[in-house]
Design a protein around this motif. Structure first.
Motif, PDB file in Angstrom:
ATOM      1  N   ALA A   1      -3.128 -14.294   4.297  1.00  0.00           N
ATOM      2  CA  ALA A   1      -1.864 -13.698   3.865  1.00  0.00           C
ATOM      3  C   ALA A   1      -1.922 -12.209   4.173  1.00  0.00           C
ATOM      4  O   ALA A   1      -2.993 -11.657   4.449  1.00  0.00           O
ATOM      5  N   LEU A   2      -0.772 -11.567   4.126  1.00  0.00           N
ATOM      6  CA  LEU A   2      -0.690 -10.128   4.346  1.00  0.00           C
ATOM      7  C   LEU A   2      -0.164  -9.455   3.084  1.00  0.00           C
ATOM      8  O   LEU A   2       0.728  -9.991   2.412  1.00  0.00           O
ATOM      9  N   THR A   3      -0.721  -8.293   2.776  1.00  0.00           N
ATOM     10  CA  THR A   3      -0.226  -7.474   1.676  1.00  0.00           C
ATOM     11  C   THR A   3       0.048  -6.080   2.209  1.00  0.00           C
ATOM     12  O   THR A   3      -0.809  -5.488   2.873  1.00  0.00           O
ATOM     13  N   VAL A   4       1.234  -5.566   1.925  1.00  0.00           N
ATOM     14  CA  VAL A   4       1.578  -4.194   2.280  1.00  0.00           C
ATOM     15  C   VAL A   4       1.687  -3.398   0.993  1.00  0.00           C
ATOM     16  O   VAL A   4       2.440  -3.763   0.086  1.00  0.00           O
ATOM     17  N   ASP A   5       0.912  -2.326   0.903  1.00  0.00           N
ATOM     18  CA  ASP A   5       0.971  -1.436  -0.249  1.00  0.00           C
ATOM     19  C   ASP A   5       1.755  -0.189   0.165  1.00  0.00           C
ATOM     20  O   ASP A   5       1.277   0.608   0.973  1.00  0.00           O
ATOM     21  N   VAL A   6       2.965  -0.064  -0.371  1.00  0.00           N
ATOM     22  CA  VAL A   6       3.841   1.040   0.017  1.00  0.00           C
ATOM     23  C   VAL A   6       3.239   2.382  -0.371  1.00  0.00           C
ATOM     24  O   VAL A   6       3.310   3.357   0.389  1.00  0.00           O
ATOM     25  N   SER A   7       2.620   2.458  -1.542  1.00  0.00           N
ATOM     26  CA  SER A   7       2.025   3.717  -1.985  1.00  0.00           C
ATOM     27  C   SER A   7       0.824   4.105  -1.141  1.00  0.00           C
ATOM     28  O   SER A   7       0.629   5.280  -0.808  1.00  0.00           O
ATOM     29  N   ASP A   8      -0.002   3.114  -0.793  1.00  0.00           N
ATOM     30  CA  ASP A   8      -1.186   3.375   0.035  1.00  0.00           C
ATOM     31  C   ASP A   8      -0.838   3.576   1.499  1.00  0.00           C
ATOM     32  O   ASP A   8      -1.687   4.039   2.271  1.00  0.00           O
ATOM     33  N   ARG A   9       0.396   3.177   1.895  1.00  0.00           N
ATOM     34  CA  ARG A   9       0.778   3.219   3.319  1.00  0.00           C
ATOM     35  C   ARG A   9      -0.207   2.394   4.138  1.00  0.00           C
ATOM     36  O   ARG A   9      -0.734   2.842   5.159  1.00  0.00           O
TER      37      ARG A   9
END
Length: 209
Positions: free
Chosen positions: A53-61
């Motif tokens: 799966a993929l996870t995108v962390d907006v805060s971590d960019r």
């Protein structure tokens, strides 16, 4: 085996599937392959990953490639700027386009811009785009590498072209549509020709603040 340079990027190509200890998590979260061209990116091994799966962390960019709860890749990304936020929640990648064209959206920021053909130097889509919320939001390659690590996009997830190519190959393998090396070589060589891929098994994408 993993080999690290001074910037913390992973040079070795092997996927390590061992669980990540708590004190090693930061090292893995700062990893990614160093390749300088899309040709090198398609030459890297793309393996099946359990619980992919993929996870995108907006805060971590950052975009994380996951095996269950374990991080096995980290890529720097650019996310949506003020006024054009990246949507958060759970999505799926079902469709991707290699060598995509670009049509300006009906938005004020795109006023005066023209359609860009596949492979055009002015095409902001790079070498591949992976839709996580059609038709407007996708993970895509970009030549604007100075924007990575920042909020500079209009809601999409930008990556280095080389990273996007590597990620797209992993998504295809784990989404049930592996292709032989010749397919990727032809696709990369013929950058003015688009190729659509529809995955038999959509890949989960989680986007969090």
């Amino acid at each position: 085996m993993r080999i690290w340079n001074k910037s913390g990027w992973m040079v070795a190509a092997a996927l390590v599937m061992a669980p990540v200890a708590a004190n090693a998590q930061s090292a893995v979260r700062d990893s990614g392959l160093i390749v300088s061209s899309v040709e090198q990116a398609i030459a890297q091994p793309a393996a099946r990953i359990e619980g992919f799966a993929l996870t995108v962390d907006v805060s971590d960019r950052a975009l994380y490639v996951m095996s269950g709860e374990r991080v096995v890749r980290r890529f720097p990304v650019s996310v949506g700027e003020d006024g054009y936020p990246t949507p958060q929640g759970s999505f799926r990648i079902r469709h991707m386009i290699w060598n995509p064209s670009w049509t300006p959206p009906a938005s004020s920021w795109a006023r005066g811009k023209k359609r860009e053909a596949p492979g055009s130097p002015g095409n902001p889509m790079g070498r591949v785009k992976m839709f996580f919320q059609e038709p407007d939001y996708y993970i895509h390659g970009s030549g604007a590498i100075s924007s990575l690590g920042n909020a500079r996009s209009h809601g999409c997830i930008r990556m280095r072209n080389e990273d996007a190519v590597e990620l797209a190959r992993l998504v295809m393998v784990n989404g049930g549509d592996p292709r032989n090396p010749q397919w990727f070589q032809q696709t990369v060589a013929n950058r003015t020709t688009s190729r659509d891929v529809v995955l038999p098994r959509p890949v989960q994408v989680r986007i969090r603040a």
